[in-house]
Design a protein around this motif. Structure first.
Motif, PDB file in Angstrom:
ATOM      1  N   SER A   1       0.815  -1.214   0.000  1.00  0.00           N
ATOM      2  CA  SER A   1       0.000   0.000   0.000  1.00  0.00           C
ATOM      3  C   SER A   1       0.853   1.271   0.000  1.00  0.00           C
ATOM      4  O   SER A   1       0.329   2.351   0.182  1.00  0.00           O
ATOM      5  N   VAL A   2       2.184   1.121  -0.209  1.00  0.00           N
ATOM      6  CA  VAL A   2       3.026   2.312  -0.335  1.00  0.00           C
ATOM      7  C   VAL A   2       2.544   3.097  -1.556  1.00  0.00           C
ATOM      8  O   VAL A   2       2.223   2.528  -2.581  1.00  0.00           O
ATOM      9  N   SER A   3       2.439   4.396  -1.412  1.00  0.00           N
ATOM     10  CA  SER A   3       1.867   5.196  -2.494  1.00  0.00           C
ATOM     11  C   SER A   3       2.920   6.034  -3.200  1.00  0.00           C
ATOM     12  O   SER A   3       3.976   6.325  -2.648  1.00  0.00           O
TER      13      SER A   3
ATOM     14  N   LEU B   1       3.262  -2.510  -6.795  1.00  0.00           N
ATOM     15  CA  LEU B   1       2.598  -1.212  -6.623  1.00  0.00           C
ATOM     16  C   LEU B   1       1.210  -1.170  -7.242  1.00  0.00           C
ATOM     17  O   LEU B   1       0.586  -0.119  -7.274  1.00  0.00           O
ATOM     18  N   THR B   2       0.691  -2.300  -7.693  1.00  0.00           N
ATOM     19  CA  THR B   2      -0.627  -2.369  -8.342  1.00  0.00           C
ATOM     20  C   THR B   2      -1.737  -1.884  -7.431  1.00  0.00           C
ATOM     21  O   THR B   2      -2.646  -1.190  -7.865  1.00  0.00           O
ATOM     22  N   LYS B   3      -1.689  -2.231  -6.159  1.00  0.00           N
ATOM     23  CA  LYS B   3      -2.753  -1.845  -5.225  1.00  0.00           C
ATOM     24  C   LYS B   3      -2.919  -0.328  -5.205  1.00  0.00           C
ATOM     25  O   LYS B   3      -4.014   0.190  -5.217  1.00  0.00           O
ATOM     26  N   THR B   4      -1.793   0.385  -5.234  1.00  0.00           N
ATOM     27  CA  THR B   4      -1.821   1.842  -5.228  1.00  0.00           C
ATOM     28  C   THR B   4      -2.489   2.368  -6.497  1.00  0.00           C
ATOM     29  O   THR B   4      -3.331   3.259  -6.444  1.00  0.00           O
TER      30      THR B   4
ATOM     31  N   LEU C   1      11.148   1.916  -9.022  1.00  0.00           N
ATOM     32  CA  LEU C   1      10.381   2.641  -8.002  1.00  0.00           C
ATOM     33  C   LEU C   1      10.192   4.094  -8.421  1.00  0.00           C
ATOM     34  O   LEU C   1       9.085   4.639  -8.349  1.00  0.00           O
ATOM     35  N   THR C   2      11.266   4.728  -8.880  1.00  0.00           N
ATOM     36  CA  THR C   2      11.203   6.115  -9.330  1.00  0.00           C
ATOM     37  C   THR C   2      10.218   6.265 -10.484  1.00  0.00           C
ATOM     38  O   THR C   2       9.414   7.200 -10.515  1.00  0.00           O
ATOM     39  N   ALA C   3      10.250   5.332 -11.432  1.00  0.00           N
ATOM     40  CA  ALA C   3       9.336   5.370 -12.575  1.00  0.00           C
ATOM     41  C   ALA C   3       7.878   5.256 -12.136  1.00  0.00           C
ATOM     42  O   ALA C   3       6.979   5.748 -12.810  1.00  0.00           O
ATOM     43  N   ASN C   4       7.646   4.638 -10.972  1.00  0.00           N
ATOM     44  CA  ASN C   4       6.301   4.505 -10.426  1.00  0.00           C
ATOM     45  C   ASN C   4       5.957   5.628  -9.449  1.00  0.00           C
ATOM     46  O   ASN C   4       4.938   5.570  -8.761  1.00  0.00           O
ATOM     47  N   GLY C   5       6.833   6.631  -9.358  1.00  0.00           N
ATOM     48  CA  GLY C   5       6.554   7.783  -8.511  1.00  0.00           C
ATOM     49  C   GLY C   5       6.867   7.586  -7.043  1.00  0.00           C
ATOM     50  O   GLY C   5       6.427   8.371  -6.199  1.00  0.00           O
ATOM     51  N   VAL C   6       7.626   6.548  -6.705  1.00  0.00           N
ATOM     52  CA  VAL C   6       7.981   6.288  -5.306  1.00  0.00           C
ATOM     53  C   VAL C   6       9.423   6.732  -5.091  1.00  0.00           C
ATOM     54  O   VAL C   6      10.350   6.186  -5.687  1.00  0.00           O
TER      55      VAL C   6
END
Length: 153
Positions: free
Chosen positions: A28-30, A138-141, A55-60
């Motif tokens: 659930s990390v956003s 990161l799908t849940k987010t 992670l960076t590409a996913n905005g984390v």
């Protein structure tokens, strides 16, 4: 009849051991949050670089912690492990990423082809597989954002 059944059963047993396992429990990390990554110097450096880039590409946002860091040093912490194996070529045979929130498990991704045997699908591109695992983690987010009226892109 018995001979055919025995051959069929033998083939099933032989190829059932040639499976590749991949399981992901989304976290659930956003995006916009920060994820601390505990360094694992036993894993090839390229794994960490691709993990951070994914992670960076996913905005984390992410930052590296030393190997002896506590899982509660940050609100969100990740650990990782990976192994490469030689079988006609060098390939990533195992990868695991675990996400913790305040020290408690919050998601994980596992890729395990160590029982892949004759399964040629085990010869994967490690960078692509790492990206896939992070995207699935990161799908849940992404699903949460869509359900709240946002977009996943």
């Amino acid at each position: 009849m018995y001979k055919k059944f025995s051959l069929l059963l033998g083939a099933v047993v032989l190829f059932s051991g040639c499976s590749i396992q991949q399981t992901v429990e989304p976290t659930s990390v956003s995006s916009g949050g920060e994820l601390c990554i505990v360094e694992n110097s036993k894993v090839r450096e390229g794994f960490l670089k691709e993990l951070q880039a994914s992670l960076t590409a996913n905005g984390v946002k992410n930052r590296l912690l030393p190997a002896n860091a506590s899982l509660v040093e940050c609100e969100w912490t990740a650990t990782y492990n990976a192994r490469w194996t030689w079988d006609m070529a060098l390939y990533m045979s195992f990868a695991e990423i675990k996400i913790y929130r305040n020290g408690a498990p919050d998601g994980s991704a596992l890729y395990d082809s160590t029982r892949g045997g004759a399964n040629m699908s085990k010869f994967i591109d490690a960078e692509t597989k790492i990206r896939e695992l992070v995207d699935q983690l990161l799908t849940k987010t992404a699903l949460l954002k869509i359900s709240q009226g946002g977009s996943a892109a």
